[in-house]
Design a protein around this motif. Structure first.
Motif, PDB file in Angstrom:
ATOM      1  N   CYS A  54       0.738  -1.172  -0.102  1.00 55.77           N
ATOM      2  CA  CYS A  54      -0.077  -0.041  -0.138  1.00 55.77           C
ATOM      3  C   CYS A  54       0.952   1.204   0.007  1.00 55.77           C
ATOM      4  CB  CYS A  54      -1.020   0.012   1.068  1.00 55.77           C
ATOM      5  SG  CYS A  54       0.105  -0.148   2.892  1.00 55.77           S
ATOM      6  N   THR A  55       1.759   1.376   0.772  1.00 55.89           N
ATOM      7  CA  THR A  55       2.832   2.283   0.828  1.00 55.89           C
ATOM      8  C   THR A  55       3.676   2.629  -0.281  1.00 55.89           C
ATOM      9  OG1 THR A  55       2.951   2.208   3.423  1.00 55.89           O
ATOM     10  CG2 THR A  55       4.871   3.340   2.155  1.00 55.89           C
ATOM     11  N   GLU A 102      -5.248   1.102  -2.030  1.00 54.24           N
ATOM     12  CA  GLU A 102      -5.989   0.110  -1.579  1.00 54.24           C
ATOM     13  C   GLU A 102      -5.994  -0.958  -2.553  1.00 54.24           C
ATOM     14  OE1 GLU A 102     -10.111   1.138  -0.829  1.00 54.24           O
ATOM     15  OE2 GLU A 102      -9.463   2.693   0.483  1.00 54.24           O
ATOM     16  N   ALA A 103      -5.823  -0.780  -3.975  1.00 56.37           N
ATOM     17  CA  ALA A 103      -5.857  -1.773  -5.107  1.00 56.37           C
ATOM     18  C   ALA A 103      -4.555  -2.674  -4.764  1.00 56.37           C
ATOM     19  CB  ALA A 103      -5.487  -1.125  -6.175  1.00 56.37           C
ATOM     20  N   ALA A 104      -3.432  -1.853  -3.979  1.00 49.30           N
ATOM     21  CA  ALA A 104      -2.212  -2.869  -3.656  1.00 49.30           C
ATOM     22  C   ALA A 104      -2.021  -3.595  -2.287  1.00 49.30           C
ATOM     23  CB  ALA A 104      -0.983  -1.824  -3.779  1.00 49.30           C
ATOM     24  N   CYS A 105      -3.349  -3.193  -1.733  1.00 52.33           N
ATOM     25  CA  CYS A 105      -3.401  -3.832  -0.097  1.00 52.33           C
ATOM     26  C   CYS A 105      -3.196  -5.327  -0.091  1.00 52.33           C
ATOM     27  CB  CYS A 105      -4.693  -3.300   0.516  1.00 52.33           C
ATOM     28  SG  CYS A 105      -5.111  -4.090   1.875  1.00 52.33           S
ATOM     29  N   THR A 106      -2.413  -5.892   0.447  1.00 54.50           N
ATOM     30  CA  THR A 106      -2.084  -7.347   0.474  1.00 54.50           C
ATOM     31  C   THR A 106      -3.514  -8.005   0.722  1.00 54.50           C
ATOM     32  OG1 THR A 106       0.202  -6.787   1.281  1.00 54.50           O
ATOM     33  CG2 THR A 106      -0.870  -9.297   1.491  1.00 54.50           C
ATOM     34  N   LEU A 107      -4.292  -7.487   1.386  1.00 52.58           N
ATOM     35  CA  LEU A 107      -5.695  -8.164   1.848  1.00 52.58           C
ATOM     36  C   LEU A 107      -6.510  -8.264   0.441  1.00 52.58           C
ATOM     37  CD1 LEU A 107      -7.214  -9.264   4.268  1.00 52.58           C
ATOM     38  CD2 LEU A 107      -8.094  -7.070   4.677  1.00 52.58           C
ATOM     39  N   ASN A 108      -6.168  -7.302  -0.542  1.00 48.07           N
ATOM     40  CA  ASN A 108      -7.082  -7.317  -1.684  1.00 48.07           C
ATOM     41  C   ASN A 108      -6.759  -8.294  -2.655  1.00 48.07           C
ATOM     42  OD1 ASN A 108      -8.921  -5.709  -3.352  1.00 48.07           O
ATOM     43  ND2 ASN A 108      -7.425  -5.282  -4.826  1.00 48.07           N
ATOM     44  N   ASN A 110      -7.344 -11.592  -2.192  1.00 49.72           N
ATOM     45  CA  ASN A 110      -8.588 -12.461  -2.160  1.00 49.72           C
ATOM     46  C   ASN A 110      -9.654 -12.167  -1.176  1.00 49.72           C
ATOM     47  OD1 ASN A 110      -7.383 -12.995   0.175  1.00 49.72           O
ATOM     48  ND2 ASN A 110      -7.158 -15.086  -0.074  1.00 49.72           N
ATOM     49  N   ASP A 111      -9.566 -10.695  -0.752  1.00 47.57           N
ATOM     50  CA  ASP A 111     -10.599 -10.118   0.095  1.00 47.57           C
ATOM     51  C   ASP A 111     -10.820  -8.770  -0.200  1.00 47.57           C
ATOM     52  OD1 ASP A 111     -12.408 -10.121   2.314  1.00 47.57           O
ATOM     53  OD2 ASP A 111     -11.246 -10.880   3.703  1.00 47.57           O
ATOM     54  N   ASP A 112     -11.573  -8.246   0.608  1.00 40.83           N
ATOM     55  CA  ASP A 112     -11.792  -6.642   0.310  1.00 40.83           C
ATOM     56  C   ASP A 112     -10.519  -6.135   1.253  1.00 40.83           C
ATOM     57  OD1 ASP A 112     -14.277  -7.106  -0.832  1.00 40.83           O
ATOM     58  OD2 ASP A 112     -15.450  -7.117   1.266  1.00 40.83           O
ATOM     59  N   ALA A 113     -10.126  -4.999   0.452  1.00 39.76           N
ATOM     60  CA  ALA A 113      -8.999  -4.075   1.059  1.00 39.76           C
ATOM     61  C   ALA A 113      -9.276  -3.399   2.225  1.00 39.76           C
ATOM     62  CB  ALA A 113      -8.494  -3.246  -0.138  1.00 39.76           C
ATOM     63  N   THR A 339      -3.546  -8.697 -11.793  1.00 33.52           N
ATOM     64  CA  THR A 339      -3.457  -7.389 -11.543  1.00 33.52           C
ATOM     65  C   THR A 339      -2.593  -6.890 -10.666  1.00 33.52           C
ATOM     66  OG1 THR A 339      -5.509  -7.017 -11.051  1.00 33.52           O
ATOM     67  CG2 THR A 339      -5.271  -6.983 -13.338  1.00 33.52           C
ATOM     68  N   TRP A 340      -2.962  -7.514  -9.332  1.00 34.05           N
ATOM     69  CA  TRP A 340      -2.418  -7.111  -8.150  1.00 34.05           C
ATOM     70  C   TRP A 340      -0.881  -6.916  -7.990  1.00 34.05           C
ATOM     71  CZ3 TRP A 340       0.878  -9.001  -4.380  1.00 34.05           C
ATOM     72  CH2 TRP A 340       0.936  -8.339  -3.221  1.00 34.05           C
TER      73      TRP A 340
END
Length: 488
Positions: A54-55, A102-108, A110-113, A339-340
């Motif tokens: 994210c950073t 948020e697109a780059a959030c690790t949680l994103n 396979n889940d909601d960022a 894409t992630w």
């Protein structure tokens, strides 16, 4: 990080909106932000991912895991300190940034960022309400003078940073109020201008001198750029009176659509339409304001500017609003493994679209049809994309009714005359040619003239403009003093 198991315990909660029927009656912001308890839980979802993508995805390099953890710990005072350490104006980005973080959030994966943008919004709004945002006065004066030309987010960020290290900064703006496209491009319902005004007040207390209604150089007579300047200053005069000059204007040359019938009345650039409504909202009186009342509106261009035209037209009371996009409709859900952590192409529906809009994809404008000199329709054709080429679909022509056509296809470059008047070399796209190297970055070919923001990189995001303004301020400080303590 937040809570170790927070991302498994708490679902993502989005910021809310006022009902459509209510919000289209006014031009005020209508987002319902997170309350403190909600923000605390959303911050708890930030996981111990090891590498915070994210950073790295955030253009200003926000230290996102740290301020998330501080919000989770209810240490809001330190959260705003961390946020301000990388971002001068989080109230802007917390409202209008598309959130590549948020697109780059690790949680994103396979889940909601994690709802990073909404947490940022909550932090800065609380900071203002608690009185934690105060002028940061320079400890000493350097005796150096800097002119910053252009008061959009790049110019504002640079001016503030340079003033805080003791330079005498004058911020020049050709229009009658500070803010650039923040002021006269983005509708008030997305960003109320009081947010700009209180930052201007803060900057003035920090020592920034602001001169509005001043055009540096001259615009061509046929230029369709917003300009309410009452005074003109030559680049030579500016160069003679300041130790450094930073050009921080926008990429204001709108992309045109030279189709047959383009000269009909009722066809306008978005940046002729949007600034007028913002001026009216500010209490100004305009003769002959461009309005969409009772009209069939066609917006050509599927991006944010087009969406802003949609929302403004709905508030005017348009009979119908149709938005054209020449590219195919993107998928509703991106292919995350493919894409992630990069910014994905997917269908994005804005709050303006939700208020009423027919969206047409893979459609091209062939001609504008008029009657007695006024536009009455748009002749279109469906298109397909094969091997990177646009191919018209035979037999797909249609006529779309239109009393008002708004061209919102982006911007191609800064106004060339402005850069040419300084003698600044242009790159292949017509932007100011200046690199971003650690040493000598943002410097143009003209001695003591620097460039940052859209005038250098081309049309981009507010968050990129803030980054460039901050980095350019560091480069200017180093040029003037031989060394700098400003962050990059």
């Amino acid at each position: 990080m937040g809570k170790i198991t927070g991302f498994m315990e708490f679902a993502r909660v989005e910021e809310g909106y006022s009902p459509v029927a209510e919000r289209v009656k006014h031009y005020k912001e209508f987002i319902v932000g997170l309350d403190q308890a909600q923000a605390n839980k959303q911050a708890a979802r930030c996981m111990d991912c090891g590498t915070p993508f994210c950073t790295s995805a955030c253009p200003v390099g926000n230290i996102i895991p740290d301020f998330n953890d501080l919000v989770y710990q209810n240490d809001w005072r330190n959260a705003i300190e961390v946020l301000h350490s990388t971002n001068n104006f989080p109230e802007f980005t917390g409202r209008i940034c598309p959130a590549p973080c948020e697109a780059a959030c690790t949680l994103n994966v396979n889940d909601d960022a994690v709802g990073i943008k909404s947490i940022e919004h909550a932090i800065i709004d609380r900071a203002w309400s608690e009185g934690w945002v105060a002028p940061e006065l320079a400890k000493h004066k350097t005796g150096k003078t800097v002119a910053v030309v252009g008061s959009g987010p790049a110019g504002m960020a640079a001016a503030q940073q340079l003033a805080r290290v003791g330079h005498a900064v004058t911020l020049f703006e050709k229009n009658d109020r500070v803010g650039g496209l923040l002021r006269y491009g983005i509708p008030d319902f997305k960003l109320e201008k009081s947010h700009i005004d209180r930052r201007v007040e803060q900057m003035q207390k920090e020592g920034v001198s602001i001169r509005t209604g001043v055009m540096v150089g001259e615009l061509p007579k046929d230029c369709k750029v917003t300009n309410w300047a009452k005074e003109t200053i030559s680049p030579a005069a500016l160069m003679a009176n300041f130790d450094a000059v930073l050009l921080a204007g926008g990429a204001e040359q709108s992309r045109d659509l030279p189709a047959p019938g383009r000269d009909l009345d009722g066809i306008h650039f978005a940046m002729e339409f949007l600034p007028q409504q913002n001026k009216v909202n500010a209490g100004d009186k305009l003769k002959g304001q461009l309005r969409a009342d009772g009209k069939h509106v066609v917006v050509i261009g599927g991006g944010d500017t087009g969406s802003d035209c949609v929302g403004t037209s709905n508030r005017h009371g348009a009979a119908s609003v149709t938005q054209f996009e020449v590219m195919p409709q993107p998928p509703v859900q991106e292919n995350r493994p493919l894409t992630w952590p990069y910014w994905p192409m997917k269908l994005r529906t804005s709050s303006s679209h939700q208020e009423g809009c027919e969206r047409e994809f893979a459609i091209s404008t062939k001609a504008f049809i008029g009657e007695k000199g006024k536009v009455k329709g748009v002749q279109t054709v469906r298109v397909e994309w094969k091997d990177g080429k646009m191919i018209e679909v035979a037999g797909s022509e249609q006529l779309v009714k239109a009393d008002l056509v708004l061209l919102a296809m982006g911007f191609v470059s800064p106004v060339p005359a402005v850069l040419q008047s300084f003698g600044v070399e242009l790159d292949a796209r017509g932007n100011a040619k200046a690199g971003t190297d650690l040493v000598g970055g943002y410097a143009t070919n003209v001695s003591k003239v620097f460039a940052a923001g859209d005038i250098r990189r081309g049309q981009s995001l507010v968050v990129w403009a803030i980054r460039e303004g901050r980095q350019a301020a560091r480069a200017v400080d180093e040029f003037l003093m031989g060394a700098t303590d400003l962050p990059r």
